[in-house]
Design a protein around this motif. Structure first.
Motif, PDB file in Angstrom:
ATOM      1  N   SER A  37      -6.840  14.943  11.551  1.00 44.78           N
ATOM      2  CA  SER A  37      -6.830  14.870  10.168  1.00 44.78           C
ATOM      3  C   SER A  37      -5.719  15.458   9.263  1.00 44.78           C
ATOM      4  O   SER A  37      -5.146  16.307  10.091  1.00 44.78           O
ATOM      5  N   PHE A  38      -5.675  15.481   8.169  1.00 43.43           N
ATOM      6  CA  PHE A  38      -4.611  16.150   7.400  1.00 43.43           C
ATOM      7  C   PHE A  38      -5.342  17.230   6.744  1.00 43.43           C
ATOM      8  O   PHE A  38      -6.637  16.850   6.168  1.00 43.43           O
ATOM      9  N   GLY A  39      -4.696  18.285   6.297  1.00 43.17           N
ATOM     10  CA  GLY A  39      -5.498  19.354   5.723  1.00 43.17           C
ATOM     11  C   GLY A  39      -4.668  20.336   4.943  1.00 43.17           C
ATOM     12  O   GLY A  39      -3.393  19.920   5.265  1.00 43.17           O
ATOM     13  N   THR A  40      -4.965  21.143   3.959  1.00 41.51           N
ATOM     14  CA  THR A  40      -3.936  21.792   3.255  1.00 41.51           C
ATOM     15  C   THR A  40      -3.673  23.096   3.993  1.00 41.51           C
ATOM     16  O   THR A  40      -2.584  23.413   3.711  1.00 41.51           O
ATOM     17  N   THR A  41      -4.417  23.680   4.887  1.00 41.20           N
ATOM     18  CA  THR A  41      -3.961  24.826   5.506  1.00 41.20           C
ATOM     19  C   THR A  41      -4.152  24.681   7.151  1.00 41.20           C
ATOM     20  O   THR A  41      -3.840  25.383   7.711  1.00 41.20           O
ATOM     21  N   SER A  42      -4.946  23.753   7.571  1.00 44.06           N
ATOM     22  CA  SER A  42      -5.176  23.518   9.103  1.00 44.06           C
ATOM     23  C   SER A  42      -5.326  21.898   9.478  1.00 44.06           C
ATOM     24  O   SER A  42      -5.669  21.077   8.405  1.00 44.06           O
ATOM     25  N   PHE A  43      -5.099  21.654  10.728  1.00 47.64           N
ATOM     26  CA  PHE A  43      -5.412  20.358  11.292  1.00 47.64           C
ATOM     27  C   PHE A  43      -6.659  20.403  12.051  1.00 47.64           C
ATOM     28  O   PHE A  43      -6.583  21.262  12.909  1.00 47.64           O
ATOM     29  N   THR A  44      -7.452  19.433  12.529  1.00 49.89           N
ATOM     30  CA  THR A  44      -8.413  19.379  13.121  1.00 49.89           C
ATOM     31  C   THR A  44      -8.206  17.870  13.990  1.00 49.89           C
ATOM     32  O   THR A  44      -7.654  17.068  13.365  1.00 49.89           O
ATOM     33  N   GLU A  45      -8.780  18.083  15.219  1.00 46.99           N
ATOM     34  CA  GLU A  45      -8.801  16.698  16.039  1.00 46.99           C
ATOM     35  C   GLU A  45     -10.084  15.977  15.700  1.00 46.99           C
ATOM     36  O   GLU A  45     -11.217  16.618  15.680  1.00 46.99           O
TER      37      GLU A  45
ATOM     38  N   GLY B 104       3.452  19.154   8.617  1.00 50.15           N
ATOM     39  CA  GLY B 104       3.521  20.045   9.794  1.00 50.15           C
ATOM     40  C   GLY B 104       2.653  21.121   9.729  1.00 50.15           C
ATOM     41  O   GLY B 104       2.023  21.353   8.616  1.00 50.15           O
ATOM     42  N   GLY B 105       2.873  22.177  10.502  1.00 52.00           N
ATOM     43  CA  GLY B 105       2.069  23.288  10.530  1.00 52.00           C
ATOM     44  C   GLY B 105       1.330  23.907  11.600  1.00 52.00           C
ATOM     45  O   GLY B 105       1.696  23.476  12.672  1.00 52.00           O
ATOM     46  N   THR B 106       0.151  24.423  11.481  1.00 59.38           N
ATOM     47  CA  THR B 106      -0.394  25.159  12.567  1.00 59.38           C
ATOM     48  C   THR B 106      -1.655  24.523  12.709  1.00 59.38           C
ATOM     49  O   THR B 106      -2.571  24.701  11.875  1.00 59.38           O
ATOM     50  N   ALA B 107      -2.228  24.101  14.019  1.00 63.72           N
ATOM     51  CA  ALA B 107      -3.519  23.768  14.264  1.00 63.72           C
ATOM     52  C   ALA B 107      -4.318  24.750  14.295  1.00 63.72           C
ATOM     53  O   ALA B 107      -4.164  25.515  15.412  1.00 63.72           O
ATOM     54  N   SER B 108      -5.267  25.081  13.673  1.00 62.28           N
ATOM     55  CA  SER B 108      -6.302  26.236  13.822  1.00 62.28           C
ATOM     56  C   SER B 108      -7.624  26.129  14.525  1.00 62.28           C
ATOM     57  O   SER B 108      -8.482  26.814  14.666  1.00 62.28           O
ATOM     58  N   THR B 109      -8.165  24.893  14.660  1.00 64.60           N
ATOM     59  CA  THR B 109      -9.437  24.371  14.970  1.00 64.60           C
ATOM     60  C   THR B 109      -9.559  23.369  16.039  1.00 64.60           C
ATOM     61  O   THR B 109      -8.584  22.566  15.858  1.00 64.60           O
ATOM     62  N   ALA B 110     -10.351  23.599  17.084  1.00 64.20           N
ATOM     63  CA  ALA B 110     -10.080  22.975  18.147  1.00 64.20           C
ATOM     64  C   ALA B 110     -11.507  22.227  18.427  1.00 64.20           C
ATOM     65  O   ALA B 110     -12.308  22.837  19.464  1.00 64.20           O
ATOM     66  N   PRO B 111     -11.950  21.088  17.797  1.00 65.46           N
ATOM     67  CA  PRO B 111     -13.259  20.515  18.102  1.00 65.46           C
ATOM     68  C   PRO B 111     -13.569  20.213  19.652  1.00 65.46           C
ATOM     69  O   PRO B 111     -12.619  19.566  20.256  1.00 65.46           O
TER      70      PRO B 111
END
Length: 206
Positions: free
Chosen positions: A57-65, A35-42
């Protein structure tokens, strides 16, 4: 890996007096796959950031579409809601984890108004294992077929029924009914599931 859903025992873990309630889609809130916070919106992947059937995608600090055909794609959106998770609908039963999306005001976005509202996306991993499946040991909801263990202080947590989780299973939700009086006599733990059959009848795992 998905953070196991936590359920709160309301009246203690003692025989048929125990009642637990699912914490809903807000439970998995750590960064990474749980879970977490998506911080980038391509730009360019859809009318809504992480809309239904889109992938992240999976990331350590954020998710991107990302496009679902991308090698970076790891999970697909099965449901998407605006607003706070506490005020919105529950995620579908097959949800592996919930992605919390903070309100963002980028220079440009998908509809040109400069705002991506706060919301949450119910995610299903593209590849197994699926912690949201019955007995999988995770997911934001407790469903029939899930197992739990006592974590102390009147709480239970979901764990994998096959014993491969961090803790061995102690109880398994065998069925769901409208009222606890409809549970079989072997029931030792009542789990609140929500929906039209909100009471889960759980019995010890031997």
């Amino acid at each position: 890996m998905c953070v196991p859903a936590c359920v709160l025992v309301v009246s203690g873990l003692v025989g048929c007096d125990a009642l637990s309630t699912s914490s809903g889609p807000s439970e998995p809130s750590a960064s990474g796959a749980s879970g977490g916070t998506a911080s980038t919106a391509p730009a360019g992947y859809g009318a809504v950031f992480l809309g239904v059937e889109e992938c992240s995608s999976f990331g350590t600090t954020s998710f991107t579409e990302v496009p679902c055909t991308s090698e970076r794609a790891a999970a697909r959106v099965v449901a998407r809601y605006d607003g706070k998770v506490a005020d919105g609908p529950s995620c579908p039963a097959n949800t592996d984890f919930v992605l919390h999306i903070s309100e963002m005001r980028p220079d440009s976005d998908e509809d040109g108004d400069g705002v991506i509202p706060q919301g949450y996306a119910c995610m299903r991993k593209l590849e197994p294992p699926h912690p949201g499946d019955p007995g999988g040991g995770g997911g934001p909801r407790t469903v029939v077929g899930d197992c739990v263990y006592s974590s102390g202080s009147g709480q239970v947590r979901e764990t994998a029924c096959d014993g491969k989780g961090r803790k061995p299973p102690e109880y398994k939700v065998m069925s769901s009914v409208e009222d606890r009086s409809q549970c079989p006599a072997s029931t030792e733990l009542y789990v609140q599931l929500g929906g039209t059959r909100p009471v889960g009848c759980a019995r010890p795992v031997y």
